[in-house]
Motif scaffolding. Structure first.
Motif, PDB file in Angstrom:
ATOM      1  N   GLY A  93      -4.743  10.027 -10.726  1.00  0.00           N
ATOM      2  CA  GLY A  93      -4.099   9.255  -9.651  1.00  0.00           C
ATOM      3  C   GLY A  93      -3.340  10.147  -8.681  1.00  0.00           C
ATOM      4  N   GLU A  94      -3.078  11.401  -9.086  1.00  0.00           N
ATOM      5  CA  GLU A  94      -2.313  12.328  -8.250  1.00  0.00           C
ATOM      6  C   GLU A  94      -3.086  12.760  -7.009  1.00  0.00           C
ATOM      7  OE1 GLU A  94       0.824  13.589  -8.096  1.00  0.00           O
ATOM      8  OE2 GLU A  94       1.267  12.073  -9.608  1.00  0.00           O
ATOM      9  N   VAL A  95      -4.400  12.918  -7.172  1.00  0.00           N
ATOM     10  CA  VAL A  95      -5.238  13.379  -6.057  1.00  0.00           C
ATOM     11  C   VAL A  95      -5.140  12.390  -4.894  1.00  0.00           C
ATOM     12  CG1 VAL A  95      -7.585  13.954  -5.310  1.00  0.00           C
ATOM     13  CG2 VAL A  95      -6.814  14.596  -7.611  1.00  0.00           C
ATOM     14  N   GLU A  96      -5.324  11.118  -5.210  1.00  0.00           N
ATOM     15  CA  GLU A  96      -5.256  10.068  -4.172  1.00  0.00           C
ATOM     16  C   GLU A  96      -3.857  10.035  -3.547  1.00  0.00           C
ATOM     17  OE1 GLU A  96      -6.496   5.408  -3.459  1.00  0.00           O
ATOM     18  OE2 GLU A  96      -6.721   6.284  -5.464  1.00  0.00           O
ATOM     19  N   LYS A  97      -2.842  10.181  -4.413  1.00  0.00           N
ATOM     20  CA  LYS A  97      -1.452  10.167  -3.939  1.00  0.00           C
ATOM     21  C   LYS A  97      -1.206  11.302  -2.937  1.00  0.00           C
ATOM     22  CE  LYS A  97       1.351   9.093  -7.551  1.00  0.00           C
ATOM     23  NZ  LYS A  97       2.382   9.426  -8.561  1.00  0.00           N
ATOM     24  N   ARG A  98      -1.763  12.469  -3.243  1.00  0.00           N
ATOM     25  CA  ARG A  98      -1.532  13.631  -2.376  1.00  0.00           C
ATOM     26  C   ARG A  98      -2.320  13.541  -1.073  1.00  0.00           C
ATOM     27  NH1 ARG A  98      -0.165  18.233  -7.070  1.00  0.00           N
ATOM     28  NH2 ARG A  98       1.211  16.768  -8.132  1.00  0.00           N
ATOM     29  N   PHE A  99      -3.525  12.983  -1.138  1.00  0.00           N
ATOM     30  CA  PHE A  99      -4.277  12.749   0.100  1.00  0.00           C
ATOM     31  C   PHE A  99      -3.562  11.708   0.966  1.00  0.00           C
ATOM     32  CE2 PHE A  99      -8.564  14.183  -1.782  1.00  0.00           C
ATOM     33  CZ  PHE A  99      -8.599  15.331  -0.997  1.00  0.00           C
ATOM     34  N   ALA A 100      -3.019  10.682   0.303  1.00  0.00           N
ATOM     35  CA  ALA A 100      -2.402   9.557   1.020  1.00  0.00           C
ATOM     36  C   ALA A 100      -1.087   9.925   1.701  1.00  0.00           C
ATOM     37  CB  ALA A 100      -2.190   8.386   0.056  1.00  0.00           C
ATOM     38  N   ARG A 101      -0.560  11.119   1.422  1.00  0.00           N
ATOM     39  CA  ARG A 101       0.673  11.548   2.104  1.00  0.00           C
ATOM     40  C   ARG A 101       0.459  11.639   3.605  1.00  0.00           C
ATOM     41  NH1 ARG A 101       2.485  16.796  -1.326  1.00  0.00           N
ATOM     42  NH2 ARG A 101       0.331  17.330  -0.890  1.00  0.00           N
ATOM     43  N   ARG A 102      -0.785  11.932   3.990  1.00  0.00           N
ATOM     44  CA  ARG A 102      -1.121  11.913   5.415  1.00  0.00           C
ATOM     45  C   ARG A 102      -1.649  10.517   5.717  1.00  0.00           C
ATOM     46  NH1 ARG A 102      -0.537  16.780   7.372  1.00  0.00           N
ATOM     47  NH2 ARG A 102      -0.865  18.603   6.063  1.00  0.00           N
ATOM     48  N   GLU A 103      -0.948   9.822   6.574  1.00  0.00           N
ATOM     49  CA  GLU A 103      -1.361   8.438   6.859  1.00  0.00           C
ATOM     50  C   GLU A 103      -2.759   8.424   7.450  1.00  0.00           C
ATOM     51  OE1 GLU A 103       1.552   6.207   9.055  1.00  0.00           O
ATOM     52  OE2 GLU A 103       3.182   7.087   7.872  1.00  0.00           O
ATOM     53  N   MET A 104      -3.615   7.635   6.826  1.00  0.00           N
ATOM     54  CA  MET A 104      -5.013   7.531   7.287  1.00  0.00           C
ATOM     55  C   MET A 104      -5.587   6.180   6.866  1.00  0.00           C
ATOM     56  SD  MET A 104      -7.008  10.036   4.595  1.00  0.00           S
ATOM     57  CE  MET A 104      -5.848  11.374   4.388  1.00  0.00           C
ATOM     58  N   PRO A 105      -6.603   5.711   7.581  1.00  0.00           N
ATOM     59  CA  PRO A 105      -7.224   4.435   7.191  1.00  0.00           C
ATOM     60  C   PRO A 105      -7.867   4.543   5.807  1.00  0.00           C
ATOM     61  CG  PRO A 105      -8.075   5.236   9.316  1.00  0.00           C
ATOM     62  CD  PRO A 105      -7.247   6.322   8.734  1.00  0.00           C
ATOM     63  N   LYS A 106      -8.012   3.404   5.143  1.00  0.00           N
ATOM     64  CA  LYS A 106      -8.583   3.345   3.785  1.00  0.00           C
ATOM     65  C   LYS A 106      -9.956   4.019   3.733  1.00  0.00           C
ATOM     66  CE  LYS A 106      -8.799   1.260  -0.475  1.00  0.00           C
ATOM     67  NZ  LYS A 106      -9.833   2.086  -1.090  1.00  0.00           N
ATOM     68  N   GLU A 107     -10.771   3.821   4.779  1.00  0.00           N
ATOM     69  CA  GLU A 107     -12.130   4.407   4.788  1.00  0.00           C
ATOM     70  C   GLU A 107     -12.053   5.942   4.761  1.00  0.00           C
ATOM     71  OE1 GLU A 107     -11.598   2.460   8.378  1.00  0.00           O
ATOM     72  OE2 GLU A 107     -10.799   1.493   6.582  1.00  0.00           O
ATOM     73  N   SER A 108     -11.103   6.492   5.513  1.00  0.00           N
ATOM     74  CA  SER A 108     -10.958   7.953   5.528  1.00  0.00           C
ATOM     75  C   SER A 108     -10.513   8.474   4.168  1.00  0.00           C
ATOM     76  CB  SER A 108      -9.934   8.376   6.584  1.00  0.00           C
ATOM     77  OG  SER A 108     -10.343   7.964   7.858  1.00  0.00           O
ATOM     78  N   LEU A 109      -9.574   7.760   3.553  1.00  0.00           N
ATOM     79  CA  LEU A 109      -9.083   8.158   2.228  1.00  0.00           C
ATOM     80  C   LEU A 109     -10.223   8.125   1.217  1.00  0.00           C
ATOM     81  CD1 LEU A 109      -6.667   8.952   0.431  1.00  0.00           C
ATOM     82  CD2 LEU A 109      -6.193   6.520   0.117  1.00  0.00           C
ATOM     83  N   ASP A 110     -11.017   7.054   1.255  1.00  0.00           N
ATOM     84  CA  ASP A 110     -12.165   6.927   0.347  1.00  0.00           C
ATOM     85  C   ASP A 110     -13.170   8.049   0.575  1.00  0.00           C
ATOM     86  OD1 ASP A 110     -11.013   4.686  -0.701  1.00  0.00           O
ATOM     87  OD2 ASP A 110     -12.278   3.254   0.371  1.00  0.00           O
TER      88      ASP A 110
END
Length: 209
Positions: A93-110
């Motif tokens: 779950g840490e990987v997603e958390k660290r990517f999500a620190r930069r605000e981005m749309p859900k599609e970009s995060l995925d």
């Protein structure tokens, strides 16, 4: 032109004997550790931790499993550079958390998560492979700490000569989360710096134009 960075590179050497009477101030040590914290890492995962030891008993306990090197006990601050293991696994779950620190749309995060998982499929297949990947990155942070310390007139000595499992045992590390990548003492030199020996520029640099 006066180049402060080159001055630091010329000052830095693998200091073998530290002056035990001199201690690094808390403020200076925090600055050195900040150089490590601010270092670049693959995918921005920051898969590292810096354990700072000033406890003399613990340093004495570690010395025999670090090839009995005098730097371990004579240094002011002993930094154990740890490589992250669990935090880079997708399921943590840490990987997603660290990517999500930069605000981005859900599609970009995925999209980033998918790229990460596919690109690192083999790397993430075992803790051993993960360690090889994350330990390499800790060397970037360690180099920045050493050069930054040199800029401040503080010495260091990167040490790979240690019994990894025994160091981890003494530090009571949960090796599913972190493993030892490098032992890095900091302090002030006791003796003058020996001559810096390096291969010639032409031998290590090749230009392709």
């Amino acid at each position: 032109m006066h180049n402060n960075f080159m001055d630091a590179m010329n000052f830095r050497h693998a200091c073998k004997i530290f002056d035990e009477t001199k201690k690094i101030s808390d403020e200076d040590m925090r600055v050195i550790l900040e150089y490590g914290r601010k270092s670049p890492s693959s995918f921005g995962m920051e898969a590292w931790k810096f354990v700072v030891i000033t406890n003399e008993e613990l340093k004495a306990k570690l010395r025999p499993v670090c090839w009995d090197q005098v730097q371990i006990t004579s240094c002011s601050h002993l930094v154990i550079v740890l490589a992250g293991i669990d935090s880079v696994k997708v399921e943590s779950g840490e990987v997603e958390k660290r990517f999500a620190r930069r605000e981005m749309p859900k599609e970009s995060l995925d999209m980033y998560m998918g790229l990460y998982a596919s690109h690192l499929k083999k790397t993430l297949s075992s803790d051993e492979n993960i360690y090889c990947w994350t330990a390499r990155q800790t060397y970037i942070a360690a180099a920045n700490m050493m050069t930054g310390a040199a800029y401040m007139g503080i010495d260091s000595c990167p040490i790979e000569g240690f019994e990894k499992e025994k160091v981890e045992e003494i530090l009571k590390l949960d090796t599913t989360k972190f493993q030892v990548a490098m032992v890095l003492p900091f302090g002030y030199r006791l003796n003058p710096q020996p001559e810096q020996i390096r291969l010639p520029f032409e031998e290590v640099v090749e230009f392709i134009s």
